[in-house]
Design a protein around this motif. Structure first.
Motif, PDB file in Angstrom:
ATOM      1  N   UNK A  72       0.835  -1.207   0.000  1.00 13.43           N
ATOM      2  CA  UNK A  72       0.000   0.000   0.000  1.00 13.43           C
ATOM      3  C   UNK A  72       0.867   1.254   0.000  1.00 13.43           C
ATOM      4  N   UNK A  73       1.925   1.254   0.838  1.00 16.17           N
ATOM      5  CA  UNK A  73       2.808   2.424   0.894  1.00 16.17           C
ATOM      6  C   UNK A  73       3.563   2.601  -0.417  1.00 16.17           C
ATOM      7  N   UNK A  74       4.004   1.494  -1.013  1.00 13.49           N
ATOM      8  CA  UNK A  74       4.734   1.583  -2.286  1.00 13.49           C
ATOM      9  C   UNK A  74       3.836   2.155  -3.372  1.00 13.49           C
ATOM     10  N   UNK A  75       2.568   1.714  -3.408  1.00 14.52           N
ATOM     11  CA  UNK A  75       1.627   2.224  -4.426  1.00 14.52           C
ATOM     12  C   UNK A  75       1.409   3.722  -4.235  1.00 14.52           C
ATOM     13  N   UNK A  76       1.219   4.137  -2.992  1.00 18.39           N
ATOM     14  CA  UNK A  76       0.993   5.565  -2.707  1.00 18.39           C
ATOM     15  C   UNK A  76       2.227   6.399  -3.062  1.00 18.39           C
ATOM     16  N   UNK A  77       3.393   5.941  -2.657  1.00 21.11           N
ATOM     17  CA  UNK A  77       4.633   6.687  -2.924  1.00 21.11           C
ATOM     18  C   UNK A  77       4.888   6.780  -4.420  1.00 21.11           C
ATOM     19  N   UNK A  78       4.733   5.671  -5.124  1.00 16.67           N
ATOM     20  CA  UNK A  78       5.031   5.660  -6.559  1.00 16.67           C
ATOM     21  C   UNK A  78       4.040   6.482  -7.358  1.00 16.67           C
ATOM     22  N   UNK A  79       2.784   6.490  -6.942  1.00 11.39           N
ATOM     23  CA  UNK A  79       1.807   7.292  -7.680  1.00 11.39           C
ATOM     24  C   UNK A  79       2.136   8.776  -7.558  1.00 11.39           C
ATOM     25  N   UNK A  80       2.502   9.213  -6.361  1.00 16.20           N
ATOM     26  CA  UNK A  80       2.855  10.620  -6.182  1.00 16.20           C
ATOM     27  C   UNK A  80       4.166  10.950  -6.885  1.00 16.20           C
ATOM     28  N   UNK A  81       5.130  10.048  -6.797  1.00 19.08           N
ATOM     29  CA  UNK A  81       6.438  10.308  -7.404  1.00 19.08           C
ATOM     30  C   UNK A  81       6.352  10.330  -8.924  1.00 19.08           C
ATOM     31  N   UNK A  82       5.621   9.381  -9.514  1.00 17.08           N
ATOM     32  CA  UNK A  82       5.500   9.371 -10.976  1.00 17.08           C
ATOM     33  C   UNK A  82       4.726  10.585 -11.471  1.00 17.08           C
ATOM     34  N   UNK A  83       3.728  11.029 -10.718  1.00 18.03           N
ATOM     35  CA  UNK A  83       2.986  12.238 -11.118  1.00 18.03           C
ATOM     36  C   UNK A  83       3.918  13.426 -11.234  1.00 18.03           C
ATOM     37  N   UNK A  84       4.782  13.584 -10.241  1.00 15.45           N
ATOM     38  CA  UNK A  84       5.707  14.723 -10.293  1.00 15.45           C
ATOM     39  C   UNK A  84       6.826  14.497 -11.308  1.00 15.45           C
ATOM     40  N   UNK A  85       7.328  13.250 -11.387  1.00 11.54           N
ATOM     41  CA  UNK A  85       8.422  12.951 -12.311  1.00 11.54           C
ATOM     42  C   UNK A  85       7.976  13.034 -13.769  1.00 11.54           C
ATOM     43  N   UNK A  86       6.760  12.558 -14.065  1.00  5.68           N
ATOM     44  CA  UNK A  86       6.249  12.582 -15.439  1.00  5.68           C
ATOM     45  C   UNK A  86       5.623  13.927 -15.788  1.00  5.68           C
TER      46      UNK A  86
END
Length: 810
Positions: A392-406
């Protein structure tokens, strides 16, 4: 090499291959070919083939080898050029018979629809701009802004190619497995800096230093210092080997450090003393390794406060400028010396600075997730991030990180590949943090991060926000711009105008000035040559740095106040400091600090043409070339670059002995038919600039190393001699004569719309990643019309470009 690297490398190279496929117009029909042979080729044979055929065609344009194939990009571009030159009257040249109006109509009526059809096919299929990858500067800025770190990542990546003068041109951004490996290494470097594995911050240094305890003051055998009370030291010489450091400050940890240097002028009544501060570990070339130059007033200690990112095991050094040499001072002794000096009372250092721990960079990724001890390292305990709900934490972190990175909204499907990397690593026995690092590296080498996501047609709000941000900041959009994009508001004209104003007012817009001006005018090449110490003994580092700073400040002044861009040709003011004013022969300016100076009557300065920076980068270290400088004027100020010379034509070797002048040498090229067509355009602007030497100083005579008159300045005999008299007069291709640079500037100013069009072309090239194409003619003309109505204002031009279809469409 991680196994998942191959997946992303293949995905990236596949995406590049697919997106870089060039669109083609429909192939030529048999009727087209017959029409070409019957109507067009005879015209070319009659009026053009005499010059544009054979092994040495004029302008490197061979028409006998040019086929009517508009599906080929190179042929399409050449036919478009032929049409534009015939329509403008540039071809045939004025000394050749003109085409009758009917034949011009026949040629252009055949070419125009075919060129337009090829343009339309390319626009519909791929847009006017090919797939753009972040260049090294944009990549470093984006990673740093994304993670909240300060990392030198450019040095880990290969040099970018450039096209049409800029290194953000999509056509030159090749991708390879080698580059992918370098991206992976850079991503690992960045994540290591962003993620905190120490339980507490590095030990804070907070200490006051005296340079008497550092090198070379402590061990000097030359008497060039005076030691006062409380550790104050006066430095009386400017010799490089007396660059005084606080060598007892040599931190093991990198990071931001605050420095407070207390200094004052000594025995320098009425005049400031200038000194420089440099950082060790980096060669002092241009501004690299330079913290800055500073002025201090006599007998009034001033505390200079600045924060500097320091690499581990580095320190700072200080050296006064323009004082006597060490040998001269040593003969008298520092205690008896009566000349000016630099008094340094103390240097205070505090750092590395960490307001919170874990640092902001760590929290941007993991938030407040717990950390636990995982072992010991050379730094002591090692801690890692842990999670009670890893998936759950990985999904939350990656969704926020990819939004900013992409730099756009992301879907679950777009996050899924990176979540799969995390799950695979976690299942393989790796810790939560180790699995997250692998997934984050995947994001940082993915196509959506490394490339600007743009689809043919009108850009969506996220793509428009990115194009705007990389235009003005050379980095990713900030939170405000991304929020407006998410709301679909960036494309609204008034919102867009407000954002341009906000972004230009931001300190981040310094990137626009630095990177655009540095490439437009070629200032990045300031260190490409080193002036001869025999011919130009007055050249020094402060002068070189001042050259660059003058040009950037001048551009900034015009941009900030929306001044007419004609100031780039001729202006009644300059941005000067004491060193540059002395170089230009303008009195009344002292010290390092720059001022806006009204140029005195009779000054030949004003505008970029006569700036020392431009004059240096258009010369080598010994002599000047009208060809080089003339080609620079045509390309950079008129957006009319000349083709390269034929391969079998030798270059002109400089004669620094003074036996022959450059005008005599160039006469041979002007007499060669294959060379004259370009030299009649290039040489006159170059001759206009012959009154300026290799470092931008005014000259009436050439400096030579051979026979010539003796030169004595301020009682000192110079190592060079006075050569032949400079002759800056010439005739433009249209027959207009000029006597000197002042008259040449006025001739350029006759056609202000052309100057505006040239500047618009450079800005559009930088902003979009591609030089304007023939299909852009109407849009570019509209830009010129708009900026003419706004008194040629540079800021107005930036706004017009951002509001234009060229900018808002791929």
């Amino acid at each position: 090499m991680p196994r998942w690297f191959g997946f992303w490398a293949a995905a990236l190279l596949g995406a590049v291959s697919a997106l870089e496929t060039v669109a083609a117009s429909p192939p030529a029909s048999a009727a087209d070919s017959i029409q070409f042979e019957e109507q067009v080729r005879p015209l070319l044979l009659q009026h053009c083939m005499a010059c544009h055929t054979g092994a040495k065609p004029r302008g490197n344009l061979s028409l006998d080898a040019l086929k009517p194939d508009f599906t080929d990009a190179a042929s399409h571009a050449r036919w478009a050029s032929v049409m534009a030159r015939v329509q403008s009257g540039e071809m045939p040249p004025k000394d050749k018979p003109r085409l009758p109006p009917g034949e011009i109509q026949t040629l252009t009526h055949w070419l125009a629809p075919r060129v337009a059809a090829a343009d339309a096919a390319a626009l519909a299929t791929q847009g006017r701009v090919v797939l753009r990858r972040l260049n090294r500067t944009e990549y470093e800025n984006t990673v740093n802004d994304l993670l909240g770190i300060q990392a030198n990542l450019k040095g880990q990546l290969p040099q970018d190619g450039s096209a049409d003068g800029f290194d953000n041109a999509g056509a030159m951004h090749h991708t390879s497995s080698f580059l992918m490996e370098k991206y992976l290494e850079a991503a690992e470097t960045a994540l290591n800096l962003a993620i905190a594995n120490r339980p507490k911050p590095p030990t804070l240094i907070k200490k006051r230093y005296s340079i008497k305890d550092g090198h070379p003051v402590r061990g000097s055998t030359e008497s060039v210092y005076r030691f006062l009370e409380d550790g104050e030291v006066v430095c009386f010489c400017s010799s490089e080997w007396h660059n005084a450091s606080i060598s007892t400050f040599y931190p093991s940890d990198g990071g931001n450090y605050r420095f407070r240097i207390s200094a004052s002028g000594f025995q320098s009544p009425g005049k400031p003393v200038t000194f420089r501060v440099t950082q060790s570990g980096t060669a002092l070339t241009g501004t690299s390794g330079l913290v800055g130059y500073f002025d201090v007033q006599p007998d009034k200690p001033k505390v200079l406060d600045f924060v500097r990112h320091m690499e581990p095991r580095t320190t700072i050094s200080m050296l006064p400028y323009g004082l006597a040499g060490a040998n001269t001072v040593n003969k008298v002794g520092g205690e008896q010396w009566t000349g000016p000096g630099l008094a340094i009372q103390f240097v205070e250092v505090e750092g590395p600075l960490h307001p919170v721990w874990p640092p902001e960079s760590h929290r941007r990724i993991f938030g407040d997730l717990a950390r636990v001890k995982m072992g010991d390292t050379n730094y002591g305990e090692r801690v890692e991030v842990v999670s009670a709900q890893p998936l759950a934490d990985a999904r939350r972190i990656l969704k926020d990180f990819t939004r900013r990175a992409f730099r756009r909204a992301v879907t679950e499907d777009q996050v899924a590949p990176f979540l799969a990397i995390f799950e695979s690593r976690l299942a393989g026995g790796h810790t939560f943090e180790q699995a997250m690092r692998a997934a984050l590296k995947g994001v940082l080498i993915s196509p959506a991060f490394l490339f600007l996501t743009e689809k043919p047609g009108k850009l969506d709000d996220f793509a428009l926000a990115c194009r705007l941000s990389y235009f003005l900041w050379s980095s990713m959009p900030d939170d405000e711009l991304l929020q407006l994009a998410a709301q679909g508001k960036v494309s609204q004209p008034e919102i867009l105008r407000q954002q341009v104003e906000r972004m230009l007012a931001s300190p981040q817009s310094a990137a626009f000035t630095s990177h655009f001006v540095g490439q437009w005018l070629g200032l990045r090449e300031i260190d490409a040559t080193e002036p001869s110490h025999i011919l130009y003994p007055e050249f020094d580092h402060l002068l070189k740095v001042s050259m660059i700073r003058e040009t950037e400040l001048f551009f900034g002044e015009i941009l900030k106040n929306d001044l007419p861009l004609t100031h780039f040709i001729a202006s009644d003011f300059a941005m000067l400091n004491g060193r540059l004013a002395k170089h230009y022969g303008i009195p009344g300016v002292d010290g390092w600090e720059f001022q806006k100076i009204r140029l005195p009557a009779g000054s030949h300065r004003g505008g970029v043409l006569t700036m020392a920076s431009v004059l240096k980068v258009t010369a080598n270290g010994t002599t000047t070339s009208p060809v080089t400088r003339g080609a620079w004027v045509l390309d950079r100020l008129l957006a009319a670059p000349t083709p390269p010379p034929p391969e079998d034509v030798p270059s002109i070797e400089p004669d620094i002995r003074g036996a022959t002048t450059i005008r005599e040498q160039l006469a041979r090229h002007r007499s060669d038919p294959s060379c004259s067509v370009c030299h009649r355009l290039m040489d006159p602007p170059g001759f206009a600039l012959e009154s300026f030497d290799c470092i931008g100083g005014w000259r009436d005579h050439y400096r030579v190393t051979g026979n010539g008159g003796e030169v004595v300045i301020e009682g000192r005999r110079m190592p060079y001699h006075k050569g032949r008299k400079v002759d800056p007069a010439d005739v433009l291709a249209d027959g207009e004569r000029f006597a000197d640079i002042d008259q040449f500037k006025q001739l350029l100013l006759r056609d202000k719309p052309r100057l505006a069009g040239a500047m618009a072309a450079k800005l559009v090239t930088y902003a979009t990643g591609r030089v304007p194409q023939p299909a852009d003619r109407e849009a570019m003309a509209a830009l010129v019309t708009a900026v003419v109505a706004k008194n040629f204002g540079l800021r107005s031009l930036v706004h017009e470009i951002v509001q234009s279809g060229i900018f808002q469409n791929k």
